[in-house]
Structures are given as C-alpha cells and as structure tokens.
Motif scaffolding. Structure first.
Motif, PDB file in Angstrom:
ATOM      1  N   LEU A 133       5.032   5.600 -34.144  1.00 35.47           N
ATOM      2  CA  LEU A 133       4.756   4.227 -33.748  1.00 35.47           C
ATOM      3  C   LEU A 133       3.314   3.920 -34.135  1.00 35.47           C
ATOM      4  N   ILE A 134       3.155   2.916 -34.978  1.00 36.40           N
ATOM      5  CA  ILE A 134       1.833   2.554 -35.481  1.00 36.40           C
ATOM      6  C   ILE A 134       1.542   1.128 -35.028  1.00 36.40           C
ATOM      7  N   VAL A 135       0.562   0.993 -34.160  1.00 40.28           N
ATOM      8  CA  VAL A 135       0.205  -0.313 -33.598  1.00 40.28           C
ATOM      9  C   VAL A 135      -1.285  -0.511 -33.877  1.00 40.28           C
ATOM     10  N   ILE A 136      -1.576  -1.235 -34.951  1.00 40.85           N
ATOM     11  CA  ILE A 136      -2.943  -1.331 -35.448  1.00 40.85           C
ATOM     12  C   ILE A 136      -3.461  -2.765 -35.355  1.00 40.85           C
ATOM     13  N   ASP A 137      -4.700  -2.896 -34.906  1.00 36.29           N
ATOM     14  CA  ASP A 137      -5.429  -4.165 -34.916  1.00 36.29           C
ATOM     15  C   ASP A 137      -4.688  -5.261 -34.156  1.00 36.29           C
ATOM     16  N   LEU A 167      -3.797  -4.887 -27.524  1.00 39.86           N
ATOM     17  CA  LEU A 167      -3.220  -4.082 -26.444  1.00 39.86           C
ATOM     18  C   LEU A 167      -4.318  -3.473 -25.584  1.00 39.86           C
ATOM     19  N   THR A 168      -4.105  -3.454 -24.279  1.00 40.60           N
ATOM     20  CA  THR A 168      -5.046  -2.800 -23.369  1.00 40.60           C
ATOM     21  C   THR A 168      -4.448  -1.534 -22.769  1.00 40.60           C
ATOM     22  N   THR A 169      -3.136  -1.392 -22.846  1.00 40.25           N
ATOM     23  CA  THR A 169      -2.451  -0.200 -22.348  1.00 40.25           C
ATOM     24  C   THR A 169      -1.083  -0.129 -22.998  1.00 40.25           C
ATOM     25  N   ARG A 191      14.605   3.550 -40.443  1.00 42.52           N
ATOM     26  CA  ARG A 191      13.336   4.212 -40.737  1.00 42.52           C
ATOM     27  C   ARG A 191      12.819   4.892 -39.485  1.00 42.52           C
ATOM     28  N   PRO A 192      12.200   6.054 -39.648  1.00 41.20           N
ATOM     29  CA  PRO A 192      11.713   6.788 -38.474  1.00 41.20           C
ATOM     30  C   PRO A 192      10.357   6.300 -37.967  1.00 41.20           C
ATOM     31  N   TRP A 193       9.833   5.225 -38.542  1.00 41.28           N
ATOM     32  CA  TRP A 193       8.548   4.710 -38.106  1.00 41.28           C
ATOM     33  C   TRP A 193       8.618   3.201 -37.924  1.00 41.28           C
ATOM     34  N   LEU A 194       7.664   2.686 -37.147  1.00 40.91           N
ATOM     35  CA  LEU A 194       7.532   1.250 -36.948  1.00 40.91           C
ATOM     36  C   LEU A 194       6.054   0.916 -37.017  1.00 40.91           C
ATOM     37  N   VAL A 195       5.716  -0.082 -37.824  1.00 41.95           N
ATOM     38  CA  VAL A 195       4.335  -0.527 -37.963  1.00 41.95           C
ATOM     39  C   VAL A 195       4.232  -1.948 -37.417  1.00 41.95           C
ATOM     40  N   LEU A 196       3.366  -2.135 -36.442  1.00 40.04           N
ATOM     41  CA  LEU A 196       3.070  -3.457 -35.864  1.00 40.04           C
ATOM     42  C   LEU A 196       1.575  -3.685 -36.061  1.00 40.04           C
ATOM     43  N   GLU A 197       1.230  -4.360 -37.135  1.00 40.31           N
ATOM     44  CA  GLU A 197      -0.169  -4.485 -37.525  1.00 40.31           C
ATOM     45  C   GLU A 197      -0.604  -5.945 -37.572  1.00 40.31           C
ATOM     46  N   ARG A 198      -1.751  -6.219 -36.932  1.00 41.26           N
ATOM     47  CA  ARG A 198      -2.391  -7.544 -36.960  1.00 41.26           C
ATOM     48  C   ARG A 198      -1.447  -8.659 -36.530  1.00 41.26           C
ATOM     49  N   LEU A 199      -0.792  -8.454 -35.411  1.00 38.68           N
ATOM     50  CA  LEU A 199       0.143  -9.457 -34.894  1.00 38.68           C
ATOM     51  C   LEU A 199      -0.382 -10.146 -33.637  1.00 38.68           C
ATOM     52  N   GLY A 200      -1.559  -9.752 -33.171  1.00 38.51           N
ATOM     53  CA  GLY A 200      -2.117 -10.358 -31.967  1.00 38.51           C
ATOM     54  C   GLY A 200      -1.367  -9.975 -30.704  1.00 38.51           C
ATOM     55  N   LEU A 201      -0.690  -8.833 -30.731  1.00 40.17           N
ATOM     56  CA  LEU A 201       0.119  -8.410 -29.581  1.00 40.17           C
ATOM     57  C   LEU A 201      -0.753  -8.024 -28.394  1.00 40.17           C
ATOM     58  N   THR A 202      -0.396  -8.536 -27.225  1.00 37.11           N
ATOM     59  CA  THR A 202      -1.037  -8.100 -25.982  1.00 37.11           C
ATOM     60  C   THR A 202      -0.124  -7.127 -25.232  1.00 37.11           C
ATOM     61  N   ASP A 203       1.145  -7.126 -25.583  1.00 35.95           N
ATOM     62  CA  ASP A 203       2.147  -6.202 -25.032  1.00 35.95           C
ATOM     63  C   ASP A 203       3.088  -5.805 -26.163  1.00 35.95           C
ATOM     64  N   ILE A 229       1.644   8.579 -32.237  1.00 35.53           N
ATOM     65  CA  ILE A 229       1.325   7.194 -31.887  1.00 35.53           C
ATOM     66  C   ILE A 229      -0.080   6.913 -32.410  1.00 35.53           C
ATOM     67  N   CYS A 230      -0.192   5.888 -33.244  1.00 32.68           N
ATOM     68  CA  CYS A 230      -1.493   5.471 -33.768  1.00 32.68           C
ATOM     69  C   CYS A 230      -1.794   4.082 -33.221  1.00 32.68           C
ATOM     70  N   MET A 231      -2.937   3.940 -32.570  1.00 33.84           N
ATOM     71  CA  MET A 231      -3.285   2.671 -31.922  1.00 33.84           C
ATOM     72  C   MET A 231      -4.686   2.207 -32.322  1.00 33.84           C
ATOM     73  N   PHE A 232      -5.018   2.323 -33.580  1.00 31.78           N
ATOM     74  CA  PHE A 232      -6.338   1.921 -34.047  1.00 31.78           C
ATOM     75  C   PHE A 232      -6.610   0.452 -33.774  1.00 31.78           C
ATOM     76  N   TYR A 233      -7.860   0.148 -33.431  1.00 27.71           N
ATOM     77  CA  TYR A 233      -8.339  -1.227 -33.274  1.00 27.71           C
ATOM     78  C   TYR A 233      -7.539  -2.036 -32.253  1.00 27.71           C
ATOM     79  N   ASN A 234      -7.413  -1.508 -31.072  1.00 22.54           N
ATOM     80  CA  ASN A 234      -6.882  -2.208 -29.915  1.00 22.54           C
ATOM     81  C   ASN A 234      -7.922  -2.100 -28.805  1.00 22.54           C
ATOM     82  N   GLU A 235      -7.599  -2.545 -27.649  1.00 27.29           N
ATOM     83  CA  GLU A 235      -8.508  -2.494 -26.495  1.00 27.29           C
ATOM     84  C   GLU A 235      -7.974  -1.539 -25.433  1.00 27.29           C
ATOM     85  N   ILE A 236      -7.342  -0.459 -25.857  1.00 27.15           N
ATOM     86  CA  ILE A 236      -6.717   0.491 -24.931  1.00 27.15           C
ATOM     87  C   ILE A 236      -7.800   1.144 -24.067  1.00 27.15           C
TER      88      ILE A 236
END
Length: 86
Positions: free
Chosen positions: A34-38, A41-43, A8-20, A57-64
């Motif tokens: 690359l979709i990294v939602i909720d 992440l700070t950077t 798949r040409p996309w990856l969704v990482l949603e609500r996983l509590g990722l800090t990195d 790149i979609c980074m909704f609801y993080n602490e970037i």
C-alpha cells in the motif's frame, strides 16, 4: 472463453488530498503493498488490520503522527516507511 481477472498486488494513492483512506481500500485483501504518498493523512484507521497480506506500507509526505495498535495485527508486514520534510 473465460477471462482471468488480474488483481495487482499493490495500490498507489498519490497526491489525492486524502485525509482518510477510502473504505473500499479495506476490501482489497489481496494487497501486499500500500503506497499512500503526498496526501493529508494524520493516522491509519483500525481497519488497516483487514489488509492481512500487506508486507509494505509507504506513507511518504503525509502528516502521520500516530499509528493504531491494529498495525501490529499485520503479521506479514516487514516495511513501514513514513517521513515528512518540514
């Protein structure tokens, strides 16, 4: 028979509590989205440059709070979306 593997040409990482982002993400050089939602992440790490096919790149609801200069190496990137509601 040969079996074609569909990547798949996309990856969704949603609500996983990722800090990195996991290191394995940077091996997925075929990604164009690359979709990294909720997450927490700070950077984005400098290795983001390895995902040279990213167009979005979609980074909704993080602490970037900042992005690495390597984000400029993504020549195909046309959409970079980030916001956080306080």
């Amino acid at each position: 028979k040969d079996v074609a593997v569909y990547q798949r040409p996309w990856l969704v990482l949603e609500r996983l509590g990722l800090t990195d982002l996991p290191e394995e993400v940077f091996e997925l050089t075929h990604l164009d989205e690359l979709i990294v939602i909720d997450n927490l992440l700070t950077t984005l790490p400098p290795d983001i440059r390895l995902l040279e096919n990213l167009t979005r790149i979609c980074m909704f609801y993080n602490e970037i709070s900042n992005l690495p200069p390597e984000i400029g190496d993504l020549k195909k990137l046309t959409h970079l979306t980030q916001f956080h509601l306080l």
